[in-house]
Design a protein around this motif. Structure first.
Motif, PDB file in Angstrom:
ATOM      1  N   ASP A  56       0.801  -1.219   0.000  1.00  0.00           N
ATOM      2  CA  ASP A  56       0.000   0.000   0.000  1.00  0.00           C
ATOM      3  C   ASP A  56       0.832   1.267   0.000  1.00  0.00           C
ATOM      4  O   ASP A  56       0.772   2.054  -0.911  1.00  0.00           O
ATOM      5  N   GLY A  57       1.605   1.529   1.031  1.00  0.00           N
ATOM      6  CA  GLY A  57       2.508   2.674   1.060  1.00  0.00           C
ATOM      7  C   GLY A  57       1.832   4.022   1.179  1.00  0.00           C
ATOM      8  O   GLY A  57       2.501   5.025   1.275  1.00  0.00           O
ATOM      9  N   THR A  58       0.529   4.090   1.137  1.00  0.00           N
ATOM     10  CA  THR A  58      -0.145   5.378   1.164  1.00  0.00           C
ATOM     11  C   THR A  58      -0.159   5.983   2.556  1.00  0.00           C
ATOM     12  O   THR A  58      -0.467   7.150   2.711  1.00  0.00           O
ATOM     13  N   ASP A  59       0.209   5.227   3.546  1.00  0.00           N
ATOM     14  CA  ASP A  59       0.211   5.733   4.915  1.00  0.00           C
ATOM     15  C   ASP A  59       1.529   6.418   5.272  1.00  0.00           C
ATOM     16  O   ASP A  59       1.718   6.824   6.408  1.00  0.00           O
ATOM     17  N   GLY A  60       2.432   6.569   4.313  1.00  0.00           N
ATOM     18  CA  GLY A  60       3.708   7.219   4.568  1.00  0.00           C
ATOM     19  C   GLY A  60       4.771   6.271   5.071  1.00  0.00           C
ATOM     20  O   GLY A  60       5.911   6.657   5.246  1.00  0.00           O
ATOM     21  N   GLY A  61       4.436   5.027   5.297  1.00  0.00           N
ATOM     22  CA  GLY A  61       5.411   4.056   5.756  1.00  0.00           C
ATOM     23  C   GLY A  61       5.337   2.798   4.920  1.00  0.00           C
ATOM     24  O   GLY A  61       4.624   2.734   3.937  1.00  0.00           O
ATOM     25  N   GLY A  62       6.083   1.838   5.322  1.00  0.00           N
ATOM     26  CA  GLY A  62       6.071   0.569   4.615  1.00  0.00           C
ATOM     27  C   GLY A  62       7.070   0.524   3.486  1.00  0.00           C
ATOM     28  O   GLY A  62       7.722   1.508   3.162  1.00  0.00           O
ATOM     29  N   PRO A  63       7.193  -0.640   2.881  1.00  0.00           N
ATOM     30  CA  PRO A  63       8.219  -0.825   1.861  1.00  0.00           C
ATOM     31  C   PRO A  63       8.027   0.036   0.612  1.00  0.00           C
ATOM     32  O   PRO A  63       9.003   0.492   0.037  1.00  0.00           O
ATOM     33  N   CYS A  64       6.795   0.276   0.186  1.00  0.00           N
ATOM     34  CA  CYS A  64       6.587   1.141  -0.984  1.00  0.00           C
ATOM     35  C   CYS A  64       7.085   2.550  -0.711  1.00  0.00           C
ATOM     36  O   CYS A  64       7.752   3.152  -1.541  1.00  0.00           O
ATOM     37  N   ALA A  65       6.743   3.062   0.430  1.00  0.00           N
ATOM     38  CA  ALA A  65       7.184   4.412   0.773  1.00  0.00           C
ATOM     39  C   ALA A  65       8.708   4.472   0.853  1.00  0.00           C
ATOM     40  O   ALA A  65       9.326   5.436   0.387  1.00  0.00           O
ATOM     41  N   ASP A  66       9.315   3.427   1.408  1.00  0.00           N
ATOM     42  CA  ASP A  66      10.774   3.390   1.490  1.00  0.00           C
ATOM     43  C   ASP A  66      11.403   3.371   0.099  1.00  0.00           C
ATOM     44  O   ASP A  66      12.347   4.108  -0.181  1.00  0.00           O
ATOM     45  N   LEU A  67      10.876   2.523  -0.764  1.00  0.00           N
ATOM     46  CA  LEU A  67      11.397   2.423  -2.123  1.00  0.00           C
ATOM     47  C   LEU A  67      11.226   3.740  -2.868  1.00  0.00           C
ATOM     48  O   LEU A  67      12.159   4.243  -3.498  1.00  0.00           O
ATOM     49  N   CYS A  68      10.050   4.316  -2.767  1.00  0.00           N
ATOM     50  CA  CYS A  68       9.777   5.559  -3.490  1.00  0.00           C
ATOM     51  C   CYS A  68      10.562   6.740  -2.927  1.00  0.00           C
ATOM     52  O   CYS A  68      10.957   7.632  -3.678  1.00  0.00           O
ATOM     53  N   ARG A  69      10.804   6.747  -1.635  1.00  0.00           N
ATOM     54  CA  ARG A  69      11.636   7.817  -1.065  1.00  0.00           C
ATOM     55  C   ARG A  69      13.029   7.793  -1.686  1.00  0.00           C
ATOM     56  O   ARG A  69      13.612   8.837  -1.966  1.00  0.00           O
ATOM     57  N   VAL A  70      13.559   6.606  -1.916  1.00  0.00           N
ATOM     58  CA  VAL A  70      14.886   6.502  -2.537  1.00  0.00           C
ATOM     59  C   VAL A  70      14.804   6.917  -3.999  1.00  0.00           C
ATOM     60  O   VAL A  70      15.564   7.770  -4.455  1.00  0.00           O
ATOM     61  N   LEU A  71      13.877   6.318  -4.750  1.00  0.00           N
ATOM     62  CA  LEU A  71      13.809   6.570  -6.186  1.00  0.00           C
ATOM     63  C   LEU A  71      13.414   8.002  -6.530  1.00  0.00           C
ATOM     64  O   LEU A  71      13.977   8.606  -7.438  1.00  0.00           O
ATOM     65  N   VAL A  72      12.447   8.547  -5.804  1.00  0.00           N
ATOM     66  CA  VAL A  72      11.960   9.892  -6.098  1.00  0.00           C
ATOM     67  C   VAL A  72      12.749  10.944  -5.319  1.00  0.00           C
ATOM     68  O   VAL A  72      13.243  11.914  -5.884  1.00  0.00           O
ATOM     69  N   GLY A  73      12.868  10.732  -3.996  1.00  0.00           N
ATOM     70  CA  GLY A  73      13.497  11.736  -3.143  1.00  0.00           C
ATOM     71  C   GLY A  73      15.002  11.814  -3.263  1.00  0.00           C
ATOM     72  O   GLY A  73      15.561  12.888  -3.449  1.00  0.00           O
ATOM     73  N   GLU A  74      15.670  10.677  -3.163  1.00  0.00           N
ATOM     74  CA  GLU A  74      17.130  10.681  -3.182  1.00  0.00           C
ATOM     75  C   GLU A  74      17.701  10.691  -4.598  1.00  0.00           C
ATOM     76  O   GLU A  74      18.634  11.433  -4.881  1.00  0.00           O
ATOM     77  N   CYS A  75      17.167   9.844  -5.456  1.00  0.00           N
ATOM     78  CA  CYS A  75      17.732   9.697  -6.802  1.00  0.00           C
ATOM     79  C   CYS A  75      17.116  10.655  -7.814  1.00  0.00           C
ATOM     80  O   CYS A  75      17.738  10.963  -8.822  1.00  0.00           O
ATOM     81  N   GLY A  76      15.904  11.115  -7.548  1.00  0.00           N
ATOM     82  CA  GLY A  76      15.249  12.084  -8.422  1.00  0.00           C
ATOM     83  C   GLY A  76      14.964  11.576  -9.826  1.00  0.00           C
ATOM     84  O   GLY A  76      15.071  12.330 -10.783  1.00  0.00           O
TER      85      GLY A  76
END
Length: 87
Positions: free
Chosen positions: A17-37
């Motif tokens: 799900d990841g929509t709650d701001g946590g969990g593996p989806c949120a972690d993955l997306c934080r790296v791909l979107v936030g860190e790697c851009g």
């Protein structure tokens, strides 16, 4: 470059799900979107949506998160993560 963006988009689409701001989806997306851009994701929501879909298809999101974090924004290493942990 367009092909790379498509591959990265496909690769990142594998989370719960990841929509709650946590969990593996949120972690993955934080790296791909936030860190790697990666430009394949116009925003966090697009990454989370794709991730949730791929998770429903059986992708090993936890394994992919660890792999992507270790890849340190190296595109080729991240694509290898998709090959190893993707659905």
């Amino acid at each position: 470059m367009k092909q790379l963006a498509i591959l990265v988009a496909v690769m990142a689409t594998g989370c719960s799900d990841g929509t709650d701001g946590g969990g593996p989806c949120a972690d993955l997306c934080r790296v791909l979107v936030g860190e790697c851009g990666y430009s394949a994701f116009p925003d966090m929501g697009s990454c989370l949506d794709g991730c949730a879909y791929e998770a429903s298809e059986g992708q090993d999101v936890l394994g992919q998160v660890a792999c992507v974090e270790e890849a340190s924004c190296d595109t080729f290493a991240i694509l290898e993560c998709e090959n190893e942990f993707g659905s």
